[in-house]
Design an enzyme around this catalytic site. Structure first.
Site, PDB file in Angstrom:
ATOM      1  N   HIS A  96       0.832  -1.204   0.000  1.00 42.53           N
ATOM      2  CA  HIS A  96       0.000   0.000   0.000  1.00 42.53           C
ATOM      3  C   HIS A  96       0.868   1.256   0.000  1.00 42.53           C
ATOM      4  O   HIS A  96       0.566   2.240  -0.657  1.00 42.53           O
ATOM      5  CB  HIS A  96      -0.887   0.012   1.249  1.00 42.53           C
ATOM      6  CG  HIS A  96      -2.147  -0.761   1.070  1.00 42.53           C
ATOM      7  ND1 HIS A  96      -2.684  -1.565   2.035  1.00 42.53           N
ATOM      8  CD2 HIS A  96      -2.984  -0.852   0.007  1.00 42.53           C
ATOM      9  CE1 HIS A  96      -3.792  -2.110   1.585  1.00 42.53           C
ATOM     10  NE2 HIS A  96      -3.996  -1.705   0.356  1.00 42.53           N
ATOM     11  N   CYS A 123       3.801  -1.633 -24.662  1.00 37.26           N
ATOM     12  CA  CYS A 123       3.264  -0.938 -23.481  1.00 37.26           C
ATOM     13  C   CYS A 123       4.034  -1.252 -22.206  1.00 37.26           C
ATOM     14  O   CYS A 123       3.595  -0.891 -21.122  1.00 37.26           O
ATOM     15  CB  CYS A 123       1.779  -1.255 -23.316  1.00 37.26           C
ATOM     16  SG  CYS A 123       1.441  -3.004 -23.029  1.00 37.26           S
TER      17      CYS A 123
HETATM   18  C1  PEP Z   1       4.453  -5.850 -19.262  1.00 41.16           C
HETATM   19  O1  PEP Z   1       4.608  -6.989 -18.803  1.00 41.16           O
HETATM   20  O2  PEP Z   1       5.320  -5.229 -19.890  1.00 41.16           O
HETATM   21  C2  PEP Z   1       3.180  -5.133 -19.058  1.00 41.16           C
HETATM   22  C3  PEP Z   1       2.909  -4.004 -19.662  1.00 41.16           C
HETATM   23  O3  PEP Z   1       2.300  -5.653 -18.180  1.00 41.16           O
HETATM   24  P1  PEP Z   1       2.487  -5.627 -16.600  1.00 41.16           P
HETATM   25  O4  PEP Z   1       3.628  -4.742 -16.254  1.00 41.16           O
HETATM   26  O5  PEP Z   1       1.192  -5.136 -16.062  1.00 41.16           O
HETATM   27  O6  PEP Z   1       2.729  -7.077 -16.295  1.00 41.16           O
END
Ligand code: PEP
Ligand code: MG
Length: 526
Positions: A182, A484
């Site tokens: 948290h 991403c």
């Molecule tokens: C990743 O694995 O790069 C991703 C964008 O997802 P997360 O960080 O939520 O696992």
């Protein structure tokens, strides 16, 4: 050569700080027992009531994120099964303070030993509750760390975080800690720099510390002039880059050779978009939905409202929402399962398909929300096309019942098998590379382990080769592809990423300005 004592760890919340170092902990005033069991029970009852009242009072003043955490603690405190063993011990002639301490120690040990990160992270909440009631028992007054201090210790409780005055800067540097705690979430939301896993940290009689939780992931204690000059240079470079980047935030991202690059944002909570001007980005490239599951399994309505808020903000620009990606470093109580090796287990789409009743609730909320904008759905941790097909079938089934179309369905490329053979995924609407997971799987280095953080490099040639493989595969299939993972927002990685052929990135809102500026400096090789 600097004589400063320098320790490194994992960045849990970004930023720089300089300030006095204060070791967390603090003594609790001595409790004087009455020697009478019924008076001890009354005293404990009064202390519990006082602690509850304090938490309710803090909740009334807290921001939404802090209020959620305080509500969680209040629910734990008011759960009678927590205090009953203490009352039982009082009947057996133990004083209130010892009885309370022993009862909580048992619970804390259980949470500390949990395999699951989520439960381990909750041990800090229990310690917090323990200390609050102990202070109420002994009549101790809460002491506040000095404003602007760098708080060091094994771990920090949410109350200690909330009690600190962060208006004058400061930071948190922990020997243990968890990015899933948290406090880490609060620190990220408040912009308080935080390092975890600084295993060898020995603050001792240190007076001043310099924290770089943006580039080096380091704390320097009692720095000499060379260490201070180096730190100031890093900080100044970072600040200057940030100011310049903010000044050009409204300009489209175009590389030095003239290639247009789409830059979207990654969000979790719908309020994350409050700090972003939609005209500065190309929509939402990743909305993580795990936050919805942080305290309980969310209803269809709760989910619908969260998705609707983001689609409304996007004003017709694309919003890619990822179906729940629980498991691994994102445990969810009542959903994820205990596993010896959770990163290689039932996580992401594997778990959603294993628990279709829970998954269908999210599917219905998403299908209803699509009417509000340009919604795209993304499945996490897809390894084989059969998983995509099974998830798509669930969408088709629920869409049929609701009488609505199925929105574009895409997949994350974050498992090496998928990046190596993207041609096996023909028919998918889009790809988005999750470089955080892809890197940890390629490098065999857990993303949450400070000891192997140096191996977790998304620009390692082997990771880049797989990204390039995914980009080429996408082009051959005519499937749009983006990235991403956090590497997309790291100015130091953007050159290498764009030179794999990528033309679309999705980044954390705090990185948007720096990422767009970094794009402008890249020359893409023909
Ligand atoms: C990743 O694995 O790069 C991703 C964008 O997802 P997360 O960080 O939520 O696992
Ligand atoms: Mg991932």
């Amino acid at each position: 050569m600097s004589s400063a004592r320098r320790f490194t760890g994992i960045i849990a919340a970004r930023g720089f700080a300089e300030g006095p170092v204060a070791e967390l902990g603090g003594a609790v005033a001595r409790y004087v027992p009455s020697g009478d069991a019924s008076r001890e029970a009354t005293t404990l009852r009064a202390a519990l009531a006082m602690a509850s009242a304090q938490l309710s009072g803090l909740m009334a003043l807290a921001s939404a994120d802090a209020a959620d955490m305080l509500e969680f603690q209040l629910a734990m405190l008011e759960d009678e099964s927590l205090s009953q063993p203490a009352f039982d011990a009082i009947v057996a002639a133990t004083d209130a303070s010892t009885a309370w301490g022993n009862a909580l120690e048992v619970q804390i040990a259980i949470y500390d030993a949990a395999k699951d990160d989520y439960f381990r992270a909750r041990a800090a909440d229990l310690r917090d509750i323990h200390d609050r009631v102990s202070r109420a028992l002994s009549g101790a007054v809460d002491t506040r760390p000095p404003a602007g201090a760098i708080l060091t210790g094994d771990d920090i409780t949410p109350s200690q975080f909330l009690a600190a005055d962060w208006s004058k800067g400061g930071a948190i540097v922990l020997r243990r800690g968890s990015a899933a705690s948290h406090v880490a979430m609060l620190a990220r939301a408040r912009g308080v720099p935080m390092l975890i896993g600084v295993a060898d940290l020995r603050a001792g009689s240190t007076i001043v510390g310099l924290v770089d939780a943006a580039t080096a992931g380091s704390i320097e204690l009692d720095p000499d002039s060379a260490a201070r000059a180096d730190f100031n240079a890093r900080r100044a470079t970072n600040d200057k880059a940030m100011h310049e980047a903010i000044a050009t935030l409204a300009t489209p991202a175009i590389s030095a050779d003239g290639s247009a690059i789409a830059v979207s944002v990654n969000i979790a909570e719908p309020t994350d978009v409050d700090s972003v001007d939609i005209t500065h980005c190309d929509g939402v490239g990743l909305m993580r939905t795990e936050f919805l599951y942080s305290s309980c399994l969310p209803s269809e309505e709760t989910q619908y409202r969260a998705y609707a808020r983001v689609l409304d903000w996007a004003g017709g620009k694309p919003v890619t929402i990822r179906t729940v990606d629980a498991g691994g470093d994102k445990p969810v109580a009542g959903f994820t399962v205990e596993e010896a090796n959770p990163f290689l287990g039932l996580r992401g789409i594997r778990l959603a398909l294993a628990k279709p009743d829970i998954f269908r609730v999210q599917i219905r909320a998403l299908l209803r929300a699509q009417a509000l904008g340009d919604l795209r759905i993304m499945f996490p941790m897809v390894t084989v096309i059969g998983e995509f097909a099974a998830a798509a079938a669930l969408f088709a089934d629920e869409a049929g019942r609701l009488g609505v179309p199925v929105p574009p369905l895409g997949i994350m490329i974050e498992v090496p098998a998928t990046a190596i053979s993207p041609e096996l995924f023909a028919g998918v609407a889009f790809f988005s590379i999750g470089s955080n997971d892809l890197t940890q799987y390629v490098m065999a280095a857990a993303r949450d382990n400070a000891a192997v953080a140096a191996l977790n490099d998304p620009t390692h040639p082997s990771v880049l080769r797989l990204i390039e493989s995914a980009v080429r595969g996408a082009a051959a299939l005519d499937i749009p592809i983006s990235l991403c993972g956090d590497a997309g927002g790291d100015p130091n990685s953007i050159d290498a990423l764009l030179n794999t052929g990528l033309r679309s990135l999705s980044v954390a809102p705090a990185q948007l300005a720096l990422a767009k500026r970094a794009v402008a400096a890249v020359t893409i090789r023909p």
